[in-house]
Design a protein around this motif. Sequence first.
Motif, short mmCIF file in Angstrom:
data_model
loop_
_atom_site.label_atom_id
_atom_site.label_comp_id
_atom_site.label_asym_id
_atom_site.label_seq_id
_atom_site.Cartn_x
_atom_site.Cartn_y
_atom_site.Cartn_z
N PRO A 55 46.05 -29.58 17.56
CA PRO A 55 46.45 -29.28 16.33
C PRO A 55 45.35 -29.09 15.12
O PRO A 55 44.37 -30.28 15.57
CB PRO A 55 47.84 -29.80 15.82
CG PRO A 55 48.07 -30.79 17.00
CD PRO A 55 47.37 -30.58 18.04
N LEU A 56 44.86 -28.31 14.02
CA LEU A 56 44.16 -28.33 13.68
C LEU A 56 43.65 -29.37 12.27
O LEU A 56 42.54 -29.50 11.47
CB LEU A 56 43.57 -27.43 12.88
CG LEU A 56 43.73 -25.94 13.68
CD1 LEU A 56 42.87 -24.31 13.54
CD2 LEU A 56 42.37 -26.19 14.70
N ILE A 57 45.25 -30.25 12.21
CA ILE A 57 45.51 -31.01 11.11
C ILE A 57 44.89 -32.48 11.54
O ILE A 57 45.15 -33.52 11.01
CB ILE A 57 46.68 -31.45 10.81
CG1 ILE A 57 48.02 -31.59 11.67
CG2 ILE A 57 47.22 -29.88 10.46
CD1 ILE A 57 49.44 -32.10 11.41
N ALA A 58 44.53 -32.40 12.95
CA ALA A 58 44.11 -34.16 13.90
C ALA A 58 43.31 -34.47 12.74
O ALA A 58 42.46 -34.03 11.82
CB ALA A 58 43.42 -33.70 15.11
N SER A 59 43.42 -36.05 12.58
CA SER A 59 42.45 -36.52 11.85
C SER A 59 41.10 -37.91 12.25
O SER A 59 41.50 -37.06 13.43
CB SER A 59 42.74 -38.04 11.11
OG SER A 59 43.42 -38.67 11.36
N LYS A 60 40.09 -37.95 12.41
CA LYS A 60 39.26 -39.03 12.77
C LYS A 60 40.29 -40.25 13.87
O LYS A 60 39.49 -40.47 14.60
CB LYS A 60 38.47 -39.61 12.10
CG LYS A 60 37.58 -38.84 11.43
CD LYS A 60 36.04 -39.28 10.52
CE LYS A 60 35.49 -38.69 9.78
NZ LYS A 60 34.09 -38.86 8.61
N GLU A 61 41.78 -40.54 12.80
CA GLU A 61 41.76 -41.24 13.55
C GLU A 61 42.76 -41.62 15.12
O GLU A 61 43.28 -42.09 15.96
CB GLU A 61 42.95 -42.21 12.63
CG GLU A 61 42.41 -43.54 11.20
CD GLU A 61 41.71 -42.16 10.70
OE1 GLU A 61 40.83 -42.90 9.72
OE2 GLU A 61 41.98 -41.10 10.14
N ASN A 62 43.15 -39.81 15.09
CA ASN A 62 43.87 -39.39 16.20
C ASN A 62 42.08 -39.36 17.06
O ASN A 62 42.62 -39.20 18.65
CB ASN A 62 44.19 -37.75 15.40
CG ASN A 62 45.80 -38.27 14.70
OD1 ASN A 62 45.69 -37.06 13.64
ND2 ASN A 62 46.22 -38.96 14.70
N VAL A 63 41.16 -39.36 16.58
CA VAL A 63 39.90 -38.51 18.16
C VAL A 63 39.83 -40.18 18.10
O VAL A 63 39.64 -39.85 19.06
CB VAL A 63 38.86 -38.65 16.99
CG1 VAL A 63 37.59 -38.30 17.81
CG2 VAL A 63 39.64 -36.92 16.70
N ASP A 64 39.75 -41.49 17.61
CA ASP A 64 40.00 -42.30 18.48
C ASP A 64 40.52 -43.35 19.22
O ASP A 64 40.29 -43.41 19.93
CB ASP A 64 39.35 -43.37 16.98
CG ASP A 64 38.28 -43.12 16.07
OD1 ASP A 64 37.30 -42.93 16.46
OD2 ASP A 64 38.81 -43.90 14.58
N GLU A 65 41.67 -43.05 18.60
CA GLU A 65 43.23 -42.88 19.17
C GLU A 65 43.20 -42.42 21.17
O GLU A 65 43.11 -42.42 21.97
CB GLU A 65 44.45 -42.44 19.24
CG GLU A 65 45.72 -42.77 19.62
CD GLU A 65 47.10 -42.44 18.94
OE1 GLU A 65 47.78 -42.86 20.09
OE2 GLU A 65 47.48 -41.71 17.77
#
Length: 393
Positions: A374-384
């Motif tokens: 989803p285009l709302i993904a955050s850097k924290e989501n990327v790290d996870e």
Amino acid sequence: MTKTQTIINDFEENVIHTYNRYQIVLDKGEGMYLYDVEDNKYLDFGAGIAVYALGYGNKEYEDALKEQIGKIIHTSNYFYNEPGQRAAASIIKATGLKKVFFTNSGAEAIEGALKVAKKYGNEHKGGDCEIIAMEHSFHGRTLGALSVTGNAHYREPFAPLVPNVRFAEYNNLDSVKALVNEKTGVIIMETVQGEGGIRPASEDFIKGIRQICDDNDIILILDEIQCGMGRTGYMFGYQRYGIKPDITTMAKALGCGVPVGAFVCNDKVCDTLVAGDHGTTYGGNPLVCAAAAKVFELYDKLNVLDNVKEVGAYLYDRLEEIKNAHSNIVDHRGVGFIQGLEFDGPVKDIVGKLLDNHLITYSAGSNVIRFIPPLIASKENVDEMVAILQKVL
């Protein structure tokens, strides 16, 4: 027997088996996460194949749908509807093109785009105009879309298909030039190849294609069904290159979950189809257009494009780290939130193990894992996501 297995058994009993589905029954979503009927939680880096751009449970989006459901869901295209007017105006503003036709899906958008381009080509090329498409492309499962899909495995069981289609090598301008002749009326390509392995067009290639079309009165169709609607950090991928197609197609994130697609034409071809040439029962009905209009509004409100550019660059850097740490990863391609890791062999087992670790991804072809969150993904989501990927690898 578990609830999951009961549902799966009943489903398989009644539904034609054309998908090898994962043995999971998804039930609900919130933000970047999905939950199955056993309440297991999954980080979603697939977005329903690039559909759920706004994430799950966006209240404003859902309220817009509920409000429209309370008014009217469907009328037919013998009448006008106000959500269709709003959605069309948003699409024209976003694409920089002239007129739109609403469809039910991406494949139907391709079918309509081909009809426009073939009619124009037949009128200007003396009939029987030829189409140039790209190897490794994917444009859909209907017969016209299959005809321009550059994978013989998909096409061969359903031959004969639309005639006069020839395939060039993507990102090889000379291979396109070698196929152009006086009968060439259409060139169709994805701005970023999706199913074919996450391959963005090079700037020289796409600008060269645009020039070939200008010089030879050829209609250029850019398929943005997967890579459009902000996934590259631009509303449409072609805007990265400063060019415009004659026709573009869209679907997936256009409705963020409801089935809606569209093809959009420039002023050169927008009046090619006339009354009776094309139609649809459901396309552009008030419900799906209310969703599409709200999607454009929320993109602006949530600064979606800025997020894709910023977090997409971060995703690129983190996937580069993964690639450099593993010798079985041979390439990393993509931009924004459409990226892929190419492995030296099939990735089916890796994708399955990622799912076992509660991360949803999809393959692109047999040896590429694609990351289309989803285009709302955050850097924290990327790290996870990276932590799970690293663990599995």
